[in-house]
Design a protein around this motif. Structure first.
Motif, mmCIF file in Angstrom:
data_model
loop_
_atom_site.group_PDB
_atom_site.id
_atom_site.type_symbol
_atom_site.label_atom_id
_atom_site.label_comp_id
_atom_site.label_asym_id
_atom_site.label_seq_id
_atom_site.Cartn_x
_atom_site.Cartn_y
_atom_site.Cartn_z
ATOM 1 N N VAL A 167 110.588 71.597 -9.954
ATOM 2 C CA VAL A 167 110.387 72.126 -11.297
ATOM 3 C C VAL A 167 110.794 71.060 -12.306
ATOM 4 N N THR A 168 109.928 70.806 -13.271
ATOM 5 C CA THR A 168 110.231 69.859 -14.345
ATOM 6 C C THR A 168 110.834 70.618 -15.522
ATOM 7 N N LEU A 169 112.064 70.223 -15.902
ATOM 8 C CA LEU A 169 112.786 70.881 -16.998
ATOM 9 C C LEU A 169 112.849 69.948 -18.208
ATOM 10 N N LEU A 193 114.151 66.724 -13.073
ATOM 11 C CA LEU A 193 113.363 67.233 -11.953
ATOM 12 C C LEU A 193 114.305 67.957 -10.992
ATOM 13 N N VAL A 194 114.087 69.284 -10.807
ATOM 14 C CA VAL A 194 114.978 70.109 -9.983
ATOM 15 C C VAL A 194 114.207 70.592 -8.758
ATOM 16 N N PRO A 195 114.745 70.394 -7.540
ATOM 17 C CA PRO A 195 114.040 70.873 -6.346
ATOM 18 C C PRO A 195 114.160 72.383 -6.205
ATOM 19 N N CYS A 196 113.123 73.002 -5.626
ATOM 20 C CA CYS A 196 113.123 74.435 -5.335
ATOM 21 C C CYS A 196 113.402 74.647 -3.852
ATOM 22 N N ARG A 197 114.094 75.722 -3.552
ATOM 23 C CA ARG A 197 114.298 76.062 -2.153
ATOM 24 C C ARG A 197 112.974 76.484 -1.538
ATOM 25 N N PRO A 198 112.716 76.093 -0.312
ATOM 26 C CA PRO A 198 111.444 76.465 0.323
ATOM 27 C C PRO A 198 111.407 77.960 0.629
ATOM 28 N N GLY A 199 110.233 78.442 1.038
ATOM 29 C CA GLY A 199 110.088 79.857 1.329
ATOM 30 C C GLY A 199 110.006 80.671 0.059
ATOM 31 N N LEU A 200 110.719 81.788 0.038
ATOM 32 C CA LEU A 200 110.703 82.686 -1.117
ATOM 33 C C LEU A 200 111.857 82.419 -2.073
ATOM 34 N N GLY A 201 112.627 81.353 -1.854
ATOM 35 C CA GLY A 201 113.735 81.014 -2.743
ATOM 36 C C GLY A 201 113.254 80.324 -4.000
ATOM 37 N N GLY A 202 114.038 80.460 -5.059
ATOM 38 C CA GLY A 202 113.683 79.828 -6.324
ATOM 39 C C GLY A 202 114.491 78.563 -6.563
ATOM 40 N N ALA A 203 114.441 78.054 -7.779
ATOM 41 C CA ALA A 203 115.179 76.847 -8.147
ATOM 42 C C ALA A 203 116.511 77.235 -8.781
ATOM 43 N N ILE A 204 117.543 76.456 -8.486
ATOM 44 C CA ILE A 204 118.839 76.657 -9.130
ATOM 45 C C ILE A 204 118.882 75.751 -10.363
ATOM 46 N N ILE A 205 118.774 76.362 -11.528
ATOM 47 C CA ILE A 205 118.697 75.606 -12.783
ATOM 48 C C ILE A 205 120.113 75.417 -13.330
ATOM 49 N N PRO A 206 120.501 74.185 -13.630
ATOM 50 C CA PRO A 206 121.857 73.957 -14.165
ATOM 51 C C PRO A 206 122.021 74.610 -15.533
ATOM 52 N N ARG A 207 123.269 74.978 -15.858
ATOM 53 C CA ARG A 207 123.543 75.643 -17.128
ATOM 54 C C ARG A 207 123.568 74.665 -18.299
ATOM 55 N N VAL A 243 111.089 75.215 -18.995
ATOM 56 C CA VAL A 243 110.295 74.833 -17.823
ATOM 57 C C VAL A 243 108.942 74.314 -18.296
ATOM 58 N N VAL A 244 108.535 73.188 -17.724
ATOM 59 C CA VAL A 244 107.214 72.604 -18.029
ATOM 60 C C VAL A 244 106.330 72.801 -16.794
ATOM 61 N N PRO A 245 105.572 73.900 -16.732
ATOM 62 C CA PRO A 245 104.804 74.185 -15.512
ATOM 63 C C PRO A 245 103.762 73.117 -15.191
ATOM 64 N N ASP A 246 103.160 72.512 -16.225
ATOM 65 C CA ASP A 246 102.084 71.553 -15.974
ATOM 66 C C ASP A 246 102.578 70.299 -15.272
#
Length: 730
Positions: free
Chosen positions: A167-169, A179-193, A213-216
């Protein structure tokens, strides 16, 4: 499902990042494991100078199927690492495959071979293993984050989604990009505070939660969820079948349809359901289990290699010896429902249904079914349901259902909306779950007409077409149908026509290859034998030796049927085909002649479907002997079975037997009433005197004689002393 795009931040101690667990392994040990994986892909060879994984990587650079037994032979430590911490070492394995692929490409093209994108996992590792699978019921908390192998049947498949891998923040204050990695499977990304940007003098510091979040500019892979259910034969009696959610991604997406039988290797993981956090405070610590799939094997019933691998050499030798015996056909039929007395031809039909004919694909894409459909119609207490229960236990794949408790959606497929994502998905019914096997439908006549129409396509074309809620698809239902039904009045009435006794539409009757009329005939000698058989069954039912013997024979028959269906696909010989053509034309001419004489069409039509039915029966009889050719002898027995079943059913009833009109049938009923008035039960009277008495009342002599003949067929009267004296029995 949780994730960055749902506006929630989730924390987990199960950090499944590609970079590995913090503090779990040193970088040196991870580097050595990476080198071992690379060495395995490069140098593992099966035969002399054959490097399967290196060649597979060159031919298919997107995915690599790895056998865990090969990995164990190369280095026993590698499979144990994968089994104990698959989330850590599987990304390492994929990195190794990507680097090996890059080096192979650079050698071929003379390029530098540098990786263009440092985080891209170009190669997907798919694992396979020969180890036994565990039951879905036995999966518990001790398996979390471990590698498991389970088997089942797919009942639902979701639409394809885009799953973010990174995920690009963007910080809305300082415009810093992260750039934050997402957990594979059904897990999401842990976004820092907080933002890690150090403010300059006079610059405003970044606030908490500054990220957008910049989805593009994020990176994605395809993802799909499946619902895996226990195999019907593995569900204990009285228990509901268990389901397990599967997550597949990348090149496994869009490869599985509902109804497929799968053996899955995956990582037993957990995720927080979307509605769990709002239910109550205690739900924060509760997670839903699912399996992140890293390897799929689809069980294909028509696959020869899979069928041969499932049998030992001794079993195959025993099967071939048995098939070579001259009495193979009779022996198999004697093993069909041995607890049921009589019904010899029904048992032969059930045996043919279990073995089935040969499926064929024509050059124009048309597929001809090889599965045989059988209908048992008749009186209660004639062991129809017992036949269905026996087939359910003996067929390699079988589903038992009742017509009254089954709807059209339950038999074919239903469209269901997921409570979490609110999207529609398909869930297969009984005929989809029994793909490659048998569906046993009891109380077939109690089904609603609209539900019965739903299985027309499934019985002949062996597909189920769905067009609901924006889902348009076709599911496979390559299954035989064994149905049991009662006549409309409960018992089969000889004074009614065949149309009145068989109260089913012509469209459904033509799809049954064999239709048996099963009557409860009241005959003293036969009743005595049946009573003796039943009492002996009840007397010996408790012995352990008898039970073990029966279960052993059932298991052997099940294995033999499975072997024959997998390895034998017979075809008609030229002489058998010519004999069949002649017989079919003569049957059509006879039916046309009878229809012209009676003025009524037959209750059961004789069409090209019935010709194909005899072909399938001939192939099934040849398959019992493991013969690749259906001979004249097989065709002769198939025609005999067809005549004693469907043809007898078509000619049953009062009109077809004695060629009567409706007015004459009414006169016969009146004559029967007068006969019963004049003869008490157990008494006797001269036939001539009875006919004379009824003639004085205005009844025709031929009508009286036909009424007596019908009562004699129903075993209500009996002739003594060369048909001169009539004795009433009931």
């Amino acid at each position: 499902m949780s994730g960055w795009d749902e506006g929630a931040v989730y924390y987990s101690d199960q950090a499944q990042f590609p970079s590995g667990r913090v503090g779990d392994n040193s970088s040196d040990s991870r580097h050595s494991v990476l080198l071992k994986f690379k060495e395995f892909i490069r140098s593992f060879e099966t035969n002399s100078s054959v490097f399967p994984y290196r060649q597979s990587l060159v031919h298919n650079p997107t995915s690599l199927v790895v056998n865990l037994e090969h990995l164990d032979a190369f280095d026993p430590d590698l499979p144990s690492l994968l089994r104990s911490a698959p989330a850590d070492y599987l990304p390492l394995f994929e990195t190794a495959a990507s680097e090996v692929l890059a080096s192979l490409k650079s050698k071929v093209a003379g390029e530098t071979g540098e990786m263009e994108e440092p985080f891209t996992e170009d190669v997907q590792i798919l694992l396979t293993s020969n180890e036994d699978s565990i039951s879905i019921r036995s999966l518990g908390a001790q398996y979390i984050s471990k590698m498991v192998k389970i088997s089942g049947i797919t009942i639902a498949a979701s639409r394809t989604k885009a799953k973010a891998t990174y995920v690009t923040l963007l910080c809305k204050n300082c415009k810093n990009v992260k750039l934050v990695p997402c957990r594979p499977g059904l897990g999401g990304a842990i976004i820092p505070r907080s933002c890690d940007h150090i403010p300059q003098p006079g610059e405003e510091p970044c606030p908490l939660d500054p990220w957008l979040v910049v989805p593009d500019r994020s990176r994605y892979v395809d993802q799909q969820t499946l619902k895996l259910q226990e195999n019907p034969e593995d569900v204990p009696t009285g228990e509901l079948p268990r389901n397990m959610l599967l997550s597949i991604d990348r090149h496994l997406v869009q490869t599985i349809v509902p109804g497929s039988r799968l053996t899955v290797i995956g990582i037993y993981s957990i995720f927080q359901a979307a509605n769990a956090s709002t239910a109550h405070k205690g739900a924060v610590a509760i997670r839903q289990p699912y399996i992140r799939v890293v390897g799929i094997e689809e069980a294909n019933e028509a696959s020869n290699t899979r069928g041969q691998a499932a049998f030992t050499a001794d079993e195959i030798e025993e099967f071939k010896r048995f098939a070579a015996q001259p009495d193979t056909y009779e022996t198999i039929c004697s093993k069909i429902a041995p607890s049921i007395f009589g019904h010899v031809d029904v048992k032969k039909a059930v045996a043919s249904l279990l073995f089935g004919g040969s499926r064929k694909s024509l050059p124009d894409g048309v597929r001809l079914r090889g599965d045989i459909n059988v209908l048992l119609l008749g009186d209660p207490s004639t062991a129809k349901s017992q036949f269905l229960k026996f087939v359910e236990k003996t067929a390699p794949v079988a589903v038992y259902t009742s017509g009254k408790g089954s709807s059209a959606a339950g038999l074919t497929a239903s469209v269901i909306r997921d409570s979490g994502s609110r999207e529609f998905y398909l869930e297969g019914g009984a005929m989809v779950l029994a793909d490659g096997g048998v569906v046993c439908i009891d109380e077939f006549d109690k089904m609603r007409a609209e539900d019965r129409v739903a299985i027309h396509e499934a019985m002949e074309q062996q597909t189920i077409s769905i067009a609901k809620a924006g889902i348009t698809t076709v599911l496979n239902s390559r299954t035989s149908v064994l149905a049991a039904a009662n006549p409309p009045s409960g018992r089969y009435d000889d004074l009614k026509t065949a149309q009145d006794n068989i109260d089913l539409q012509t469209t459904i009757l033509s799809r049954f290859d064999l239709i048996f009329i099963v009557k409860d005939i009241r005959m003293y000698s036969q009743d005595k034998i049946i009573a003796k058989h039943i009492t002996n069954l009840h007397a010996t039912a408790g012995s352990t030796r008898e039970e073990s013997k029966v279960s052993k024979e059932e298991n052997w028959l099940k294995r033999y049927i499975h072997y024959c269906r997998s390895n034998c696909h017979p075809r008609l010989s030229e002489s058998a085909a010519k004999k069949l053509q002649t017989e079919y034309v003569s049957i059509r001419q006879d039916m046309r002649q009878k229809a012209n004489e009676s003025g009524e069409a037959s209750a059961i039509p004789i069409t090209v479907r019935q010709l194909e039915a005899i072909v399938r029966l001939s192939e099934a009889l040849a398959k019992m002997r493991l013969s690749d050719v259906a001979t004249d002898e097989h065709v002769k027995e198939a025609i005999r079975l067809f005549n004693v079943a469907t043809m007898d059913a078509a000619s049953s009833g009062i009109n077809q037997q004695v060629n009567l009109t409706a007015e004459m049938a009414n006169e016969i009923k009146q004559a029967e009433v007068q006969i019963k008035r004049r003869i008490g039960i157990g008494s006797h009277i001269s036939e001539r005197r009875l006919i004379d008495d009824l003639s004085r009342m205005g009844l025709n002599e031929s009508i009286v004689r036909r009424a007596l003949l019908i009562m004699h067929q129903r075993d209500e009267v009996e002739y003594k002393r060369e048909r001169r004296v009539i004795v009433r029995k009931a």
